[in-house]
Design a protein around this motif. Sequence first.
Motif, PDB file in Angstrom:
ATOM      1  N   GLU A 324       0.826  -1.207   0.000  1.00 25.98           N
ATOM      2  CA  GLU A 324       0.000   0.000   0.000  1.00 25.98           C
ATOM      3  C   GLU A 324       0.859   1.256   0.000  1.00 25.98           C
ATOM      4  N   THR A 325       0.474   2.216  -0.823  1.00 26.55           N
ATOM      5  CA  THR A 325       1.011   3.570  -0.671  1.00 26.55           C
ATOM      6  C   THR A 325       0.265   4.237   0.479  1.00 26.55           C
ATOM      7  N   PHE A 326       0.745   5.389   0.916  1.00 24.12           N
ATOM      8  CA  PHE A 326       0.017   6.071   1.985  1.00 24.12           C
ATOM      9  C   PHE A 326      -1.382   6.464   1.504  1.00 24.12           C
ATOM     10  N   GLU A 327      -1.486   6.865   0.253  1.00 18.70           N
ATOM     11  CA  GLU A 327      -2.772   7.321  -0.277  1.00 18.70           C
ATOM     12  C   GLU A 327      -3.779   6.178  -0.342  1.00 18.70           C
ATOM     13  N   THR A 328      -3.353   5.015  -0.853  1.00 23.69           N
ATOM     14  CA  THR A 328      -4.299   3.897  -0.951  1.00 23.69           C
ATOM     15  C   THR A 328      -4.636   3.341   0.429  1.00 23.69           C
ATOM     16  N   GLY A 329      -3.630   3.253   1.296  1.00 24.43           N
ATOM     17  CA  GLY A 329      -3.871   2.727   2.634  1.00 24.43           C
ATOM     18  C   GLY A 329      -4.760   3.630   3.461  1.00 24.43           C
ATOM     19  N   LEU A 330      -4.554   4.942   3.339  1.00 18.42           N
ATOM     20  CA  LEU A 330      -5.359   5.872   4.127  1.00 18.42           C
ATOM     21  C   LEU A 330      -6.816   5.854   3.670  1.00 18.42           C
ATOM     22  N   ARG A 331      -7.036   5.789   2.373  1.00 16.83           N
ATOM     23  CA  ARG A 331      -8.418   5.733   1.887  1.00 16.83           C
ATOM     24  C   ARG A 331      -9.103   4.455   2.371  1.00 16.83           C
ATOM     25  N   LYS A 332      -8.413   3.318   2.313  1.00 20.28           N
ATOM     26  CA  LYS A 332      -8.981   2.076   2.835  1.00 20.28           C
ATOM     27  C   LYS A 332      -9.320   2.212   4.319  1.00 20.28           C
ATOM     28  N   THR A 333      -8.453   2.894   5.053  1.00 18.02           N
ATOM     29  CA  THR A 333      -8.651   3.058   6.490  1.00 18.02           C
ATOM     30  C   THR A 333      -9.888   3.904   6.771  1.00 18.02           C
ATOM     31  N   VAL A 334     -10.015   5.033   6.099  1.00 14.74           N
ATOM     32  CA  VAL A 334     -11.177   5.905   6.295  1.00 14.74           C
ATOM     33  C   VAL A 334     -12.458   5.154   5.930  1.00 14.74           C
ATOM     34  N   GLU A 335     -12.428   4.434   4.825  1.00  9.81           N
ATOM     35  CA  GLU A 335     -13.617   3.679   4.404  1.00  9.81           C
ATOM     36  C   GLU A 335     -13.983   2.612   5.435  1.00  9.81           C
ATOM     37  N   TRP A 336     -12.975   1.995   6.044  1.00 14.71           N
ATOM     38  CA  TRP A 336     -13.250   0.974   7.046  1.00 14.71           C
ATOM     39  C   TRP A 336     -13.948   1.586   8.264  1.00 14.71           C
ATOM     40  N   TYR A 337     -13.464   2.742   8.726  1.00 14.27           N
ATOM     41  CA  TYR A 337     -14.092   3.361   9.895  1.00 14.27           C
ATOM     42  C   TYR A 337     -15.507   3.833   9.581  1.00 14.27           C
ATOM     43  N   LEU A 338     -15.732   4.288   8.381  1.00 18.76           N
ATOM     44  CA  LEU A 338     -17.088   4.679   8.002  1.00 18.76           C
ATOM     45  C   LEU A 338     -18.034   3.476   8.019  1.00 18.76           C
ATOM     46  N   ALA A 339     -17.525   2.313   7.664  1.00 18.00           N
ATOM     47  CA  ALA A 339     -18.356   1.116   7.567  1.00 18.00           C
ATOM     48  C   ALA A 339     -18.446   0.345   8.883  1.00 18.00           C
ATOM     49  N   ASN A 340     -17.667   0.743   9.891  1.00 16.34           N
ATOM     50  CA  ASN A 340     -17.608  -0.042  11.135  1.00 16.34           C
ATOM     51  C   ASN A 340     -17.792   0.839  12.370  1.00 16.34           C
ATOM     52  N   GLN A 341     -18.817   1.676  12.327  1.00 20.99           N
ATOM     53  CA  GLN A 341     -19.093   2.571  13.447  1.00 20.99           C
ATOM     54  C   GLN A 341     -19.461   1.807  14.718  1.00 20.99           C
ATOM     55  N   GLU A 342     -20.081   0.640  14.564  1.00 24.90           N
ATOM     56  CA  GLU A 342     -20.469  -0.139  15.738  1.00 24.90           C
ATOM     57  C   GLU A 342     -19.227  -0.612  16.494  1.00 24.90           C
ATOM     58  N   TRP A 343     -18.211  -1.088  15.772  1.00 25.32           N
ATOM     59  CA  TRP A 343     -16.952  -1.489  16.411  1.00 25.32           C
ATOM     60  C   TRP A 343     -16.342  -0.303  17.160  1.00 25.32           C
ATOM     61  N   CYS A 344     -16.336   0.852  16.516  1.00 27.90           N
ATOM     62  CA  CYS A 344     -15.763   2.054  17.130  1.00 27.90           C
ATOM     63  C   CYS A 344     -16.470   2.400  18.439  1.00 27.90           C
ATOM     64  N   GLN A 345     -17.780   2.276  18.448  1.00 26.04           N
ATOM     65  CA  GLN A 345     -18.541   2.598  19.651  1.00 26.04           C
ATOM     66  C   GLN A 345     -18.258   1.596  20.764  1.00 26.04           C
ATOM     67  N   HIS A 346     -18.199   0.318  20.404  1.00 18.81           N
ATOM     68  CA  HIS A 346     -17.982  -0.722  21.409  1.00 18.81           C
ATOM     69  C   HIS A 346     -16.631  -0.580  22.097  1.00 18.81           C
ATOM     70  N   VAL A 347     -15.571  -0.260  21.339  1.00 16.48           N
ATOM     71  CA  VAL A 347     -14.237  -0.206  21.956  1.00 16.48           C
ATOM     72  C   VAL A 347     -14.076   1.008  22.864  1.00 16.48           C
ATOM     73  N   GLN A 348     -14.936   2.011  22.676  1.00 10.29           N
ATOM     74  CA  GLN A 348     -14.834   3.205  23.513  1.00 10.29           C
ATOM     75  C   GLN A 348     -15.757   3.172  24.726  1.00 10.29           C
ATOM     76  N   ASP A 349     -16.793   2.349  24.695  1.00 11.12           N
ATOM     77  CA  ASP A 349     -17.795   2.340  25.761  1.00 11.12           C
ATOM     78  C   ASP A 349     -17.149   2.143  27.129  1.00 11.12           C
ATOM     79  N   GLY A 350     -17.310   3.141  27.973  1.00 14.59           N
ATOM     80  CA  GLY A 350     -16.862   3.035  29.351  1.00 14.59           C
ATOM     81  C   GLY A 350     -15.370   3.121  29.568  1.00 14.59           C
ATOM     82  N   THR A 351     -14.580   3.262  28.500  1.00 13.78           N
ATOM     83  CA  THR A 351     -13.127   3.276  28.665  1.00 13.78           C
ATOM     84  C   THR A 351     -12.472   4.568  28.193  1.00 13.78           C
ATOM     85  N   TYR A 352     -13.010   5.159  27.132  1.00 20.52           N
ATOM     86  CA  TYR A 352     -12.299   6.286  26.525  1.00 20.52           C
ATOM     87  C   TYR A 352     -13.260   7.034  25.613  1.00 20.52           C
ATOM     88  N   GLN A 353     -13.344   8.337  25.815  1.00 23.98           N
ATOM     89  CA  GLN A 353     -14.240   9.159  25.004  1.00 23.98           C
ATOM     90  C   GLN A 353     -13.464  10.171  24.167  1.00 23.98           C
TER      91      GLN A 353
END
Length: 359
Positions: A324-353
């Motif tokens: 991966e170049t930085f450009e291709t890897g970063l776009r994949k990363t942003v797309e992953w977070y957009l598609a996985n908001q539930e994971w993001c919420q679960h890992v922060q619940d009660g531990t880190y805001q």
Amino acid sequence: MKILVTGGAGFIGSAVVRNIIDNTQDSVINVDKLTYAGNLESLVTVSNNSRYTFEQVDICNRVELDRVFAQHQPDAVMHLAAESHVDRSITGPADFIQTNIVGTYTLLEAARQYWMQLDAERKAAFRFHHISTDEVYGDLPHPDEQEGKAINLELPLFTETTPYAPSSPYSVSKASSDHLVRAWLRTYGLPTIVTNCSNNYGPYHFPEKLIPLVILNALEGKPLPIYGKGDQIRDWLYVEDHARALYKVVTEGKIGETYNIGGHNEKQNLEVVQAICSILDTLVPKATPYADQINYVTDRPGHDRRYAIDASKMSKELNWQPLETFETGLRKTVEWYLANQEWCQHVQDGTYQRERLGI
């Protein structure tokens, strides 16, 4: 082969586990304490595979480590379990000393006692692979300190022989663990290998780190914090490229060697944040540019100015290069977070805001 992976529910560790299960015929024993940064949801795609086993064990617990080695009989260890956030190490260094130094010592001793009891063939094939960071080297000259020089190979890079000069409680604890691993090879003959990597990014990254923090804050309309002027330079490595490199090392690397693993992507922190904003402007457009949310804050104490890896040894000796170049890897990363908001919420619940950590 059976590979014992410590910290396999963490960011890099889970990428390593997924890579091994998905792309090889090897088995994995995942040993993880499940601290705030460890999340089994990062392993749902492999958790039902017969070649995957999970053990919730603290690497400081020698009795439990001895049980795991005796029960599972691994052929190799990939040691990734660590406290890893510099800001947290400033506020609470004790956890870093305990996990990264005492934990590594405890694991080394458990592995050594196990290794000594193996038959000659298995003993010769065994490997203890310690995964570390480029932060043990301290920092490098910054372009603004050398008039007329751009960010390129004219500036020095970290090599495998760069002297250690760690500057934070985190990097000091990792440097200490590196020295322990090398001492256990020289003194006891335990077959060890060390790798030092640059900044990783990609899916399943806990949102205390820069890239996921900025993505999630941007989507919620929150400030995007930039330490100081944002001119600190890091070499960015896509986590799945790193996982491939680590498997190369544990299976093909030479005992006693150190391998530096980098992405060949030197970027200033401000550039990284601006690139994320630009991608979000395209994927999730809103009335004003996301870059308007950038907020400059007081810098971190002792902040290293530049890291950059020379990964030529990995390329020449083990035939590895990042895909991966930085450009291709970063776009994949942003797309992953957009598609996985539930994971993001679960890992922060009660531990880190997403509050600022450190001083």
